[in-house]
Design an enzyme around this catalytic site. Structure first.
Site, PDB file in Angstrom:
ATOM      1  N   HIS A  83       0.818  -1.213   0.000  1.00 39.20           N
ATOM      2  CA  HIS A  83       0.000   0.000   0.000  1.00 39.20           C
ATOM      3  C   HIS A  83       0.859   1.274   0.000  1.00 39.20           C
ATOM      4  CE1 HIS A  83      -3.306  -2.709   1.082  1.00 39.20           C
ATOM      5  NE2 HIS A  83      -2.676  -3.062   2.167  1.00 39.20           N
TER       6      HIS A  83
HETATM    7  O1  RIB Z   1      -5.123  -0.100   4.633  1.00 34.32           O
HETATM    8  C1  RIB Z   1      -3.737  -0.076   4.467  1.00 34.32           C
HETATM    9  C2  RIB Z   1      -3.142   1.097   5.192  1.00 34.32           C
HETATM   10  O2  RIB Z   1      -3.418   1.008   6.598  1.00 34.32           O
HETATM   11  C3  RIB Z   1      -1.606   1.123   5.103  1.00 34.32           C
HETATM   12  O3  RIB Z   1      -1.153   2.440   5.197  1.00 34.32           O
HETATM   13  C4  RIB Z   1      -1.181   0.346   6.311  1.00 34.32           C
HETATM   14  O4  RIB Z   1       0.140   0.666   6.747  1.00 34.32           O
HETATM   15  C5  RIB Z   1      -2.191   0.842   7.324  1.00 34.32           C
HETATM   16  O5  RIB Z   1      -1.727   2.087   7.822  1.00 34.32           O
END
Ligand code: RIB
Ligand code: CA
Length: 324
Positions: free
Chosen positions: A241
């Site tokens: 992500h």
């Molecule tokens: O949903 C994924 C996000 O939430 C990413 O940034 C992960 O590190 C959490 O913070």
């Protein structure tokens, strides 16, 4: 592309760590003004500690790390140890940091930077938006000083914490609403994009074989993280992500998106934290965010692997090792 004056707000967290390493390995692209941390994946005491461990591992201790808000604006705190482990960086053991947390609060640092700097500031947010929301409430004038905000968060399709909501938004939906309604130059990178850039055994092997100690650490974290974040959602690997935010800042051509009207659900118990997006608002001037929709996964991993190879090796005594 001119060097970008960058502040990264994060909640390390495994994917935050990979994103930080990518930025720290790219001094030609970024003048990294500071790293601010927020409660999210794990409590603030750990997110700030982990951020300092990452700058130490990258041998960039000169990059200051700041502690920010320890809880969301209104809702009760939620965390994600089941994904990132109790330490927030389970799967590999890395050295303790050698440099202290900055004494200034992250929100004060951010406001000072926005008011002082001449260069346009880019803010990359990788966690819940509490710090940015508090800064905008305390100092609304900074909205004009922020050149752009690129945020990992939200989902046009299914969420990852509830069927409706993605973690960063769900963890502080009221902060997300403050940010979305602040009139910023906002780009959102939702799960629909980050689920296109998942690890594979070959991609993990390429990271593990990097000369620097970063490689084994990154591979160890991602193997642990992938057990829940990848397989747990029926994916063939772990979605990266947060590194998408940094990759987008470096090579925007790896991604595509379009302007949309974006709103955050803050009242529905069932859909709290839902990012409601309309690519065709009745009035096009209502579009308040660019929301990305596609990613070039091979190009993303080529950038990530090539760049992480630039990070220096630490002394053998401090070499990372795979953790429990
Ligand atoms: O949903 C994924 C996000 O939430 C990413 O940034 C992960 O590190 C959490 O913070
Ligand atoms: Ca994060």
């Amino acid at each position: 592309m001119a060097k970008q004056s960058l502040i990264i707000d994060c909640d390390p967290g495994v994917d935050d760590a990979i994103a930080l390493l990518l930025a720290l390995a790219s001094p030609d692209e970024f003048d990294l003004l500071g790293i601010t941390t927020v409660a999210g994946n794990v409590p603030l005491a750990l997110t700030q500690y982990n951020a300092r461990r990452i700058t130490h591992l990258a041998q960039r201790p000169e990059v200051p790390v700041y502690g920010g808000c320890p809880r969301p604006l209104l809702r009760s705190p939620v965390t994600a140890e089941h994904v990132h482990g109790q330490t927030g960086l389970d799967g590999a053991v890395i050295p303790d940091p050698t440099h202290p947390l900055q004494p200034q609060h992250a929100v004060a640092f951010f406001i000072d930077q926005c008011r002082a700097t001449q260069a346009p500031i880019t803010l990359a947010t990788l966690g819940p938006l509490t710090n940015l929301a508090v800064a905008l409430i305390q100092a609304p004038d900074i909205a004009q000083a922020i050149d752009r905000v690129v945020a990992m968060g939200g989902a046009l399709g299914r969420g990852n914490v509830t069927p409706s909501a993605e973690f960063n938004i769900y963890a502080d939906p009221h902060a997300a609403r403050v940010v979305v309604e602040a009139g910023l130059n906002l780009t959102l990178i939702p799960l629909d994009v980050t689920h296109q850039v998942i690890t594979t055994p070959e991609r993990l092997a390429a990271l593990e074989e990097l000369g620097s100690p970063v490689g084994p650490a990154a591979a160890g974290w991602l193997r642990h993280y992938g057990q829940r974040e990848g397989e747990g959602y029926g994916l063939a690997g772990a979605p990266l992500h947060d590194p998408c935010v940094i990759a987008y800042l470096m090579q925007p051509n790896l991604f595509s998106g379009r302007p949309m009207y974006l709103a955050i659900e803050t009242d529905s118990p069932l859909c709290l934290g839902r990012t409601v997006a309309d690519p065709h608002p009745a009035d096009p001037t209502l579009a308040n965010a660019t929301i990305l929709e596609t990613a070039d996964a091979p190009g993303f991993y080529a950038l990530l692997t090539e760049r992480l190879a630039h990070l220096p090796s630490v002394s053998s005594g401090e070499r990372a090792s795979s953790g429990s």
